[in-house]
Design a protein around this motif. Structure first.
Motif, PDB file in Angstrom:
ATOM      1  N   LEU A   1       0.628  -1.484  -0.153  1.00 17.14           N
ATOM      2  CA  LEU A   1       0.044   0.015   0.320  1.00 17.14           C
ATOM      3  C   LEU A   1       0.777   1.407  -0.223  1.00 17.14           C
ATOM      4  O   LEU A   1       0.434   1.828   0.061  1.00 17.14           O
ATOM      5  N   ILE A   2       2.166   1.081  -0.120  1.00 20.91           N
ATOM      6  CA  ILE A   2       3.184   2.282   0.057  1.00 20.91           C
ATOM      7  C   ILE A   2       3.048   3.034  -1.533  1.00 20.91           C
ATOM      8  O   ILE A   2       2.715   4.745  -1.105  1.00 20.91           O
ATOM      9  N   PRO A   3       1.834   2.870  -2.335  1.00 22.13           N
ATOM     10  CA  PRO A   3       1.834   3.463  -3.124  1.00 22.13           C
ATOM     11  C   PRO A   3       0.605   5.287  -3.138  1.00 22.13           C
ATOM     12  O   PRO A   3       0.733   6.602  -3.108  1.00 22.13           O
ATOM     13  N   LEU A   4       0.097   4.518  -2.222  1.00 21.49           N
ATOM     14  CA  LEU A   4      -0.793   5.376  -1.777  1.00 21.49           C
ATOM     15  C   LEU A   4      -0.410   6.434  -0.196  1.00 21.49           C
ATOM     16  O   LEU A   4      -0.706   8.063  -0.727  1.00 21.49           O
ATOM     17  N   SER A   5       0.915   6.395  -0.183  1.00 16.76           N
ATOM     18  CA  SER A   5       1.114   7.163   0.780  1.00 16.76           C
ATOM     19  C   SER A   5       1.304   8.921   0.113  1.00 16.76           C
ATOM     20  O   SER A   5       1.886  10.235   0.556  1.00 16.76           O
ATOM     21  N   SER A   6       2.034   8.293  -1.544  1.00 15.62           N
ATOM     22  CA  SER A   6       1.826   9.992  -2.501  1.00 15.62           C
ATOM     23  C   SER A   6       0.490  10.571  -2.891  1.00 15.62           C
ATOM     24  O   SER A   6       0.974  11.221  -3.397  1.00 15.62           O
TER      25      SER A   6
ATOM     26  N   ARG B   1      -2.274  12.652  -3.273  1.00 16.89           N
ATOM     27  CA  ARG B   1      -3.343  13.861  -1.951  1.00 16.89           C
ATOM     28  C   ARG B   1      -5.121  13.787  -1.139  1.00 16.89           C
ATOM     29  O   ARG B   1      -5.014  12.675  -1.971  1.00 16.89           O
ATOM     30  N   TYR B   2      -4.690  13.303  -0.168  1.00 19.79           N
ATOM     31  CA  TYR B   2      -5.374  13.106   0.987  1.00 19.79           C
ATOM     32  C   TYR B   2      -4.882  11.783   1.368  1.00 19.79           C
ATOM     33  O   TYR B   2      -5.672  11.232   2.599  1.00 19.79           O
TER      34      TYR B   2
ATOM     35  N   LYS C   1      -1.898  10.909   4.268  1.00 20.28           N
ATOM     36  CA  LYS C   1      -1.602  10.533   6.546  1.00 20.28           C
ATOM     37  C   LYS C   1      -1.962   9.646   6.820  1.00 20.28           C
ATOM     38  O   LYS C   1      -1.973   9.541   7.628  1.00 20.28           O
ATOM     39  N   PHE C   2      -3.239   9.594   6.396  1.00 20.93           N
ATOM     40  CA  PHE C   2      -4.172   8.389   6.757  1.00 20.93           C
ATOM     41  C   PHE C   2      -3.153   7.464   6.698  1.00 20.93           C
ATOM     42  O   PHE C   2      -2.832   6.239   6.970  1.00 20.93           O
ATOM     43  N   TRP C   3      -2.929   6.674   5.365  1.00 17.66           N
ATOM     44  CA  TRP C   3      -1.339   5.987   5.468  1.00 17.66           C
ATOM     45  C   TRP C   3      -0.572   5.743   6.149  1.00 17.66           C
ATOM     46  O   TRP C   3      -0.010   4.500   6.605  1.00 17.66           O
ATOM     47  N   PHE C   4       0.030   6.858   6.310  1.00 16.98           N
ATOM     48  CA  PHE C   4       1.101   6.965   7.502  1.00 16.98           C
ATOM     49  C   PHE C   4       0.772   6.289   8.586  1.00 16.98           C
ATOM     50  O   PHE C   4       1.236   6.002   9.425  1.00 16.98           O
TER      51      PHE C   4
ATOM     52  N   SER D   1       8.202  12.527  -3.833  1.00 19.91           N
ATOM     53  CA  SER D   1       7.567  12.283  -4.837  1.00 19.91           C
ATOM     54  C   SER D   1       6.948  10.927  -5.474  1.00 19.91           C
ATOM     55  O   SER D   1       7.551  10.567  -4.748  1.00 19.91           O
ATOM     56  N   VAL D   2       6.746  11.472  -6.740  1.00 18.55           N
ATOM     57  CA  VAL D   2       5.836  10.074  -7.221  1.00 18.55           C
ATOM     58  C   VAL D   2       7.166   8.987  -7.820  1.00 18.55           C
ATOM     59  O   VAL D   2       6.596   7.794  -6.871  1.00 18.55           O
TER      60      VAL D   2
END
Length: 667
Positions: free
Chosen positions: A81-86, A88-89, A92-95, A182-183
């Motif tokens: 699920l790491i790509p979700l960290s990039s 927008r919005y 924060k939830f991913w972290f 960055s992406v």
């Protein structure tokens, strides 16, 4: 400070904080350190056992390899699920998700390692499938833990909470920003992370990924378990549950026709006709004892009564009642259990069913109805059938298995009136036997043949029983030796009443253990811990000492023949009234190892099948209780003979060919 300096400082800070990998990398490092420290502590604790294997360095090296597997397994989801960290919005939830996920993963590792010493003391191995199976019975398990393992339980919980607080402080340390990378940078390193995670989980370039069998580096199963982490051991056991029907294939696989032919190629099966292709083990067993009126049957299944407690079998003198009773019937001097759990003993004694690496058929879904048991056979010829237990019959799925397979009446804890003592596992054995005596008297008055299975429980951790019944064997009171002596006393009181009853002359009794108390040892299979007592008495049974090697699965066919009950059934055990001279055999299932033990001229000869498809030969000297493993390879003939016997029950279960509705085609 210049803009360049600020930008450079920000870059270094973000690089040090590792962006979306901040919690993942800390989890990996902390996890590997904690697991290695735990392994070191366990090795120091069990150093005498470890030193005998001469694999100390290999244990730690392979241990790190096994730890990498479990850490990578726990990190698979957040890495995916790491790509979700990039996004927008969502960053924060991913972290937040990765923080809580990683913290929970570490808490799991810590809790399992802290639970390990108590589990090793009880089962001589790291937590495994039993750790998960018994979670279904919180009342019994929590009661046992509280009364038998209170100090380790409290210390384990407190230590887990303290270490959780400590790990949370480490996770929150530093002043890193949780801004996403960055992406391009995220996706580039993500591909590398996926490769590393995949390589870590697989841990080998062989055809199959690594599994616990790969880490079996000694002949001592407890030392082998130290190579793994407890979390890995339990997670692999959970994963393996879905492969129950094909569990025996871990040893290899024979063609069905060859497997069936070799499974039935024993001297005591030669006189039977196996002619029904739909039920390949179905045969007509003609009772050797001719009776106008078949006998009743009562089986006393003694909890955890291994040979180690019976003086005449080389154990302690804590079973004086059994020692007296053995003079009055057929005493099995060389009888072996098929496994190490109660359900395995039930499966073997009551259903005559051989063991597999899977769960006992008592628990499996396809054996809850129309499965061959003594109860189903006897019910079909007009017997009243019952199961009597001092605890709650739902435990270990016994109620479902029995009620679906021929047992018409179940008497359990809430039906025992005014018990003199109730412990963690229910009413005491004397309450159980008093109730059983009343039940047998009532059944006899109905003038119909009956079958009753009486399952004891007082000899179970935490070893609770009433005061004033026995002279204690030792202090303190709550020890296994005292519990066995009490259980023996309660059984002795029952038989004194039974001998004076109206039903005695019409009833055959079997006293047998489900398994030994603690099955442990420094051998690949601790053979001496499978040795159990067995005694058939009652009615017109004449005293006899049977020295032939025997298995629990041989008891049911022998009992049917002695009772005078001829029947068509699928059990493949040995009728000792038909053949008591041919060299015997026993089947032993220990963890993921299966052994065929055969009777030799001077000693027992074993073929042990390992879960990696390999096998090893051994010689067991029963008087010295010594198993010597051979360095010579096992012949293909001997390996296939053992393989056929462990493959047969899996095949019969999977294809539902052990049915109580099986018919016999006689030519």
């Amino acid at each position: 400070m210049s803009a360049v300096s600020v930008e450079k400082s920000s870059f270094v800070a973000n690089l040090f904080c590792l962006g979306p990998y901040r919690y993942l990398i800390r989890t990996a490092v902390l996890g590997l350190v904690l697991l290695s420290l735990s392994r070191l502590a366990l090795v120091v604790w069990q150093f005498d056992r470890v030193a005998q294997t001469d694999v100390l360095m290999q244990l730690f090296v392979q241990g790190i390899r096994a730890d990498i597997i479990v850490v990578c397994l726990l990190l698979v989801l957040p890495v995916l699920l790491i790509p979700l960290s990039s996004v927008r919005y969502l960053g924060k939830f991913w972290f937040q998700f990765s923080y809580y996920w990683c913290l929970a993963a570490l808490v799991l590792l810590v809790f399992m390692e802290l639970a390990t010493p108590a589990f090793i003391l009880q089962y001589d191995v790291r937590p495994n499938r039993l750790f998960v199976e018994y979670l279904k019975y919180p009342k019994e398990v929590l009661s046992t833990l509280w009364f038998g393992f209170r100090v380790p339980l409290v210390l384990g919980v407190v230590a887990t909470l303290v270490l959780t607080w400590f790990m949370r402080r480490i996770y929150r340390s530093g002043k890193c920003s949780l801004t996403s990378w960055s992406v391009g940078k995220t996706m580039g390193l993500w591909c590398l992370a996926l490769v590393l995670i995949f390589a870590g989980v697989r841990s080998t370039t062989d055809h199959r990924p690594a599994n616990p069998a790969l880490f079996a580096i000694t002949s001592d199963s407890m030392v082998n378990s130290l190579v793994l982490s407890s979390a890995y051991s339990v997670l692999y056991a959970i994963y393996n549950l879905k492969h129950e029907a094909h569990s025996s294939e871990i040893y290899g696989k024979l063609p069905t026709e060859q497997m069936l032919k070799q499974s039935l190629d024993w001297p005591w099966l030669k006189s039977y006709q196996f002619t029904n292709p739909n039920y390949p083990t179905a045969h007509w067993q003609q009772a050797v004892m001719k009776r106008e009126k078949p006998l009743n049957l009562v089986i006393v299944l003694q909890e955890s009564l291994g040979a180690t407690f019976v003086k005449s079998l080389g154990g302690l003198a804590v079973t004086p009642e059994l020692e007296q009773l053995k003079q009055q019937g057929i005493w099995f001097d060389n009888l072996y259990a098929t496994g190490t759990r109660s359900v395995r003993g039930i499966e073997a004694v009551v259903a005559g069913f051989p063991p597999t690496p899977a769960q006992s058929t008592v628990k499996l879904s396809n054996s809850q109805q129309h499965f061959t048991t003594l109860a189903s056979i006897l019910q079909s010829v007009g017997y009243q059938t019952q199961f009597i237990y001092g605890g709650e019959a739902h435990f270990d799925n016994m109620r479902s298995f029995f009620s679906g397979n021929g047992v018409a009446q179940i008497v359990e804890q809430h039906q025992i009136q005014n018990p003199v003592f109730t412990g963690s596992w229910g009413a005491s054995d004397e309450d159980l036997f008093n109730t059983a005596h009343q039940q047998l008297q009532a059944l006899h008055q109905q003038r119909k043949p009956f079958f009753s299975l009486i399952f004891t429980s007082s000899n179970h951790e935490p070893f609770e029983f009433p005061d004033g019944r026995i002279d204690l064997h030792e202090e303190p009171k709550a020890t296994v030796n005292n519990a066995v002596k009490y259980a023996d006393w309660a059984m002795g009181q029952f038989f004194k009443k039974a001998k004076q009853s109206d039903y005695w002359q019409d009833t055959l009794f079997l006293i047998v253990a489900d398994h030994n108390n603690r099955v442990y040892g420094d051998n690949l299979i601790p053979v001496e811990k499978f040795h159990i007592p067995g005694l058939i008495l009652g009615a017109d049974t004449k005293p006899e000492l049977l020295k032939t090697l025997a298995s629990q699965i041989d008891l049911a066919p022998t009992l049917l023949s002695m009772m005078g009950v001829s029947s068509c059934h699928t059990m493949t055990g040995r009728d000792f009234t038909l053949d008591n001279t041919s060299p015997g055999r026993a089947l032993l299932q220990f963890e993921n190892y299966f052994a065929l033990m055969q009777q030799g001229p001077q000693q027992q000869e074993l073929v042990i099948l390992k879960p990696d498809g390999k096998s090893v030969a051994g010689v067991y000297q029963s008087e010295q209780q010594n198993l010597h493993l051979s360095k010579q390879p096992v012949s293909l003939v001997d390996k296939n003979k053992a393989l056929a016997l462990v493959q047969l029950p899996s095949y019969l279960y999977r294809e539902q060919k052990n049915s109580s509705e099986a018919t016999c085609i006689l030519r």
